[in-house]
Design an enzyme around this catalytic site. Structure first.
Site, PDB file in Angstrom:
ATOM      1  N   ASP A  19       0.515  -1.462  -0.389  1.00 39.11           N
ATOM      2  CA  ASP A  19       0.053  -0.141   0.277  1.00 39.11           C
ATOM      3  C   ASP A  19       0.913   1.114  -0.358  1.00 39.11           C
ATOM      4  O   ASP A  19       1.879   1.351   0.547  1.00 39.11           O
ATOM      5  CB  ASP A  19      -1.370  -0.390   1.034  1.00 39.11           C
ATOM      6  CG  ASP A  19      -2.755   0.759   0.782  1.00 39.11           C
ATOM      7  OD1 ASP A  19      -2.691   1.311  -0.219  1.00 39.11           O
ATOM      8  OD2 ASP A  19      -2.744   1.383   1.976  1.00 39.11           O
ATOM      9  N   GLY A  20       0.372   2.705  -1.188  1.00 38.30           N
ATOM     10  CA  GLY A  20       1.175   3.501  -0.122  1.00 38.30           C
ATOM     11  C   GLY A  20       1.549   3.816  -2.320  1.00 38.30           C
ATOM     12  O   GLY A  20       2.312   5.132  -1.676  1.00 38.30           O
ATOM     13  N   ASN A  21       1.262   3.405  -2.733  1.00 39.89           N
ATOM     14  CA  ASN A  21       2.017   3.890  -4.247  1.00 39.89           C
ATOM     15  C   ASN A  21       1.301   5.084  -4.494  1.00 39.89           C
ATOM     16  O   ASN A  21       1.898   5.938  -5.325  1.00 39.89           O
ATOM     17  CB  ASN A  21       1.333   3.244  -5.313  1.00 39.89           C
ATOM     18  CG  ASN A  21       2.064   1.168  -4.860  1.00 39.89           C
ATOM     19  OD1 ASN A  21       2.851   1.445  -4.197  1.00 39.89           O
ATOM     20  ND2 ASN A  21       1.121   0.228  -5.749  1.00 39.89           N
ATOM     21  N   ARG A  32      -1.152   9.267  -9.783  1.00 45.18           N
ATOM     22  CA  ARG A  32      -1.770   7.954  -9.297  1.00 45.18           C
ATOM     23  C   ARG A  32      -0.633   6.728  -9.739  1.00 45.18           C
ATOM     24  O   ARG A  32      -0.028   5.824  -8.322  1.00 45.18           O
ATOM     25  CB  ARG A  32      -2.415   7.581  -8.586  1.00 45.18           C
ATOM     26  CG  ARG A  32      -3.043   9.052  -7.788  1.00 45.18           C
ATOM     27  CD  ARG A  32      -4.682   8.361  -7.275  1.00 45.18           C
ATOM     28  NE  ARG A  32      -4.806   6.884  -7.014  1.00 45.18           N
ATOM     29  CZ  ARG A  32      -4.821   6.941  -5.770  1.00 45.18           C
ATOM     30  NH1 ARG A  32      -4.816   7.152  -4.597  1.00 45.18           N
ATOM     31  NH2 ARG A  32      -4.542   5.209  -5.061  1.00 45.18           N
ATOM     32  N   SER A  64      -7.725  -6.104  -4.839  1.00 45.07           N
ATOM     33  CA  SER A  64      -8.548  -5.691  -4.174  1.00 45.07           C
ATOM     34  C   SER A  64     -10.004  -5.613  -5.144  1.00 45.07           C
ATOM     35  O   SER A  64      -9.697  -5.495  -6.055  1.00 45.07           O
ATOM     36  CB  SER A  64      -9.010  -5.645  -2.778  1.00 45.07           C
ATOM     37  OG  SER A  64      -9.235  -4.139  -2.910  1.00 45.07           O
ATOM     38  N   GLU A  66     -11.855  -5.119  -3.784  1.00 44.41           N
ATOM     39  CA  GLU A  66     -13.211  -3.581  -3.896  1.00 44.41           C
ATOM     40  C   GLU A  66     -12.470  -2.377  -4.528  1.00 44.41           C
ATOM     41  O   GLU A  66     -12.975  -1.535  -4.783  1.00 44.41           O
ATOM     42  CB  GLU A  66     -11.940  -3.426  -2.077  1.00 44.41           C
ATOM     43  CG  GLU A  66     -13.752  -3.701  -1.288  1.00 44.41           C
ATOM     44  CD  GLU A  66     -13.493  -5.616  -1.180  1.00 44.41           C
ATOM     45  OE1 GLU A  66     -11.923  -5.353  -1.028  1.00 44.41           O
ATOM     46  OE2 GLU A  66     -13.798  -6.224  -0.709  1.00 44.41           O
ATOM     47  N   ASN A  67     -10.624  -3.165  -4.885  1.00 43.42           N
ATOM     48  CA  ASN A  67     -10.350  -2.266  -5.960  1.00 43.42           C
ATOM     49  C   ASN A  67     -11.135  -1.702  -7.316  1.00 43.42           C
ATOM     50  O   ASN A  67     -10.185  -0.445  -8.317  1.00 43.42           O
ATOM     51  CB  ASN A  67      -8.677  -2.341  -6.290  1.00 43.42           C
ATOM     52  CG  ASN A  67      -7.573  -2.009  -4.616  1.00 43.42           C
ATOM     53  OD1 ASN A  67      -7.013  -3.040  -4.550  1.00 43.42           O
ATOM     54  ND2 ASN A  67      -8.374  -0.964  -4.430  1.00 43.42           N
ATOM     55  N   ARG A 193      -4.615  -2.026   8.992  1.00 42.55           N
ATOM     56  CA  ARG A 193      -5.617  -2.453   8.320  1.00 42.55           C
ATOM     57  C   ARG A 193      -5.303  -4.031   7.936  1.00 42.55           C
ATOM     58  O   ARG A 193      -4.582  -3.339   7.144  1.00 42.55           O
ATOM     59  CB  ARG A 193      -6.915  -1.824   8.307  1.00 42.55           C
ATOM     60  CG  ARG A 193      -7.108  -1.147   6.766  1.00 42.55           C
ATOM     61  CD  ARG A 193      -8.113  -0.576   6.852  1.00 42.55           C
ATOM     62  NE  ARG A 193      -7.228   0.583   5.457  1.00 42.55           N
ATOM     63  CZ  ARG A 193      -7.295   1.893   5.524  1.00 42.55           C
ATOM     64  NH1 ARG A 193      -7.925   2.517   6.887  1.00 42.55           N
ATOM     65  NH2 ARG A 193      -7.712   2.555   4.659  1.00 42.55           N
TER      66      ARG A 193
HETATM   67  C1  IPE Z   1      -5.317  -3.024  -0.182  1.00 37.28           C
HETATM   68  O1  IPE Z   1      -4.876  -1.564  -0.416  1.00 37.28           O
HETATM   69  C2  IPE Z   1      -4.901  -3.555  -1.561  1.00 37.28           C
HETATM   70  C3  IPE Z   1      -4.254  -3.698  -1.627  1.00 37.28           C
HETATM   71  C4  IPE Z   1      -2.475  -3.167  -1.578  1.00 37.28           C
HETATM   72  C5  IPE Z   1      -4.133  -3.976  -3.361  1.00 37.28           C
HETATM   73  P1  IPE Z   1      -5.955  -0.367  -0.642  1.00 37.28           P
HETATM   74  O2  IPE Z   1      -5.357   1.339  -0.590  1.00 37.28           O
HETATM   75  O3  IPE Z   1      -7.274  -1.057  -1.303  1.00 37.28           O
HETATM   76  O4  IPE Z   1      -7.335  -0.413   1.184  1.00 37.28           O
HETATM   77  P2  IPE Z   1      -8.318   0.467   1.886  1.00 37.28           P
HETATM   78  O5  IPE Z   1      -9.185   0.556   0.526  1.00 37.28           O
HETATM   79  O6  IPE Z   1      -7.301   1.349   1.793  1.00 37.28           O
HETATM   80  O7  IPE Z   1      -8.542  -0.191   3.109  1.00 37.28           O
HETATM   81  C1  IPE Z   2      -1.185   0.585  -3.324  1.00 35.86           C
HETATM   82  O1  IPE Z   2      -1.609   1.527  -2.797  1.00 35.86           O
HETATM   83  C2  IPE Z   2      -1.806  -0.044  -4.670  1.00 35.86           C
HETATM   84  C3  IPE Z   2      -3.310  -1.026  -4.718  1.00 35.86           C
HETATM   85  C4  IPE Z   2      -4.161  -0.793  -4.024  1.00 35.86           C
HETATM   86  C5  IPE Z   2      -3.840  -1.131  -5.949  1.00 35.86           C
HETATM   87  P1  IPE Z   2      -2.716   2.646  -3.485  1.00 35.86           P
HETATM   88  O2  IPE Z   2      -2.877   2.687  -4.704  1.00 35.86           O
HETATM   89  O3  IPE Z   2      -3.965   1.813  -3.001  1.00 35.86           O
HETATM   90  O4  IPE Z   2      -1.778   3.953  -2.719  1.00 35.86           O
HETATM   91  P2  IPE Z   2      -2.485   4.923  -1.823  1.00 35.86           P
HETATM   92  O5  IPE Z   2      -3.302   4.172  -0.173  1.00 35.86           O
HETATM   93  O6  IPE Z   2      -3.548   5.314  -2.203  1.00 35.86           O
HETATM   94  O7  IPE Z   2      -1.676   5.764  -1.264  1.00 35.86           O
HETATM   95 MG    MG Z   3      -4.391   2.339  -0.884  1.00 32.22          MG
END
Ligand code: IPE
Ligand code: IPE
Ligand code: MG
Length: 246
Positions: A19-21, A32, A64, A66-67, A193
């Protein structure tokens, strides 16, 4: 990592919520997807380190269930990055004896992604150095619904006695059937989480949360997580004295 003692504390199965990209990119005033591309480079690096350390199973949460709610441009950009990653990594997976596996509902992924994914899974089938599970369109609850549905069918058609449903039977109906549960579950990016990741399998995983955003999660950060793991006593319900044999 040189001593035998350190080696014995290398987890068999490490699972990572990458997470955090997005925030990493935003900090740099970039879109992003720039963060997701940098994240794919981190995947290459961490897979290589994990393989060298002798980790048997590495599970990476890449997309996920949810993504799909994200803007369409981000979803299609992520699918494109995934396709590129798979195309560029097949050779190195074969060279490094890495078996690719997908956990999640593959059928919902774009056809071109499914095609390269199935090809990579088939071609790396006999690799034994490390199993790389990519969690794609993965959700822990969806996985359980699917498992319970299949168990229900087996009970109805008489191949399974409801009285014989055990924890092992449930584990064997999940995407991770045949694999050990994760020992260490890492989440980068500062959130504390699980976001629907490995809800059944992570019941006794050691959790490690770090503020480091995924594109910055290099070898040193990974080793810090492994070091934290190596200093923990896993008690599985017993007392500390029982576990240490004191
Ligand atoms: C969790 O990250 C899913 C992946 C890393 C693929 P999210 O960024 O989607 O999670 P939430 O929405 O903050 O819980
Ligand atoms: C995780 O990074 C990658 C995926 C969920 C696909 P995010 O895209 O959730 O990065 P943040 O949480 O918005 O920084
Ligand atoms: Mg995220």
């Amino acid at each position: 990592m040189e001593t035998q003692e350190a080696e014995s504390t290398i987890p068999r199965h490490v699972a990572i919520i990458m997470d955090g990209n997005g925030r990493w990119a935003q900090e740099r005033h970039r879109p992003r997807l720039f963060g997701h591309k940098a994240g794919a480079d981190t995947v290459r690096e961490i897979v290589e380190v994990a393989r060298k350390l002798g980790i048997g199973y590495l599970t990476l949460y890449a997309f996920s269930t949810e993504n799909w709610k994200r803007p369409e441009g981000e979803v299609s950009g992520l699918m494109g990055i995934l396709k590129n990653y798979l195309q560029s990594e097949l050779r190195s997976m074969l060279k490094n004896d890495i078996r690719l596996n997908c956990i999640g509902q593959m059928q919902k992924l774009p056809a071109d992604v499914q095609e390269i994914l199935k090809k990579s899974i088939a071609e790396t089938r006999s690799c034994t150095g490390m199993t790389l599970n990519l969690a794609l369109n993965y959700g822990g609850r969806a996985e359980m619904v699917e498992a319970i549905t299949r168990i229900g069918h087996d009970c109805r058609n008489g191949t399974l006695d409801p009285g014989a449903i055990s924890e092992a039977v449930i584990s064997e109906h999940l995407f991770t059937a045949g694999q050990p549960d994760p020992d260490l579950l890492i989440r980068t990016g500062g959130e504390n989480r699980l976001s629907n990741f490995l809800l059944w399998q992570a019941s006794y995983a050691e959790l490690y949360f770090t503020e480091v955003k995924w594109p910055d999660f290099h070898q040193e950060a990974f080793l810090a997580a492994l070091n934290s793991y190596s200093q923990r006593q896993r008690r599985f319900g017993q007392t500390g004295a029982q576990v240490s044999g004191a």
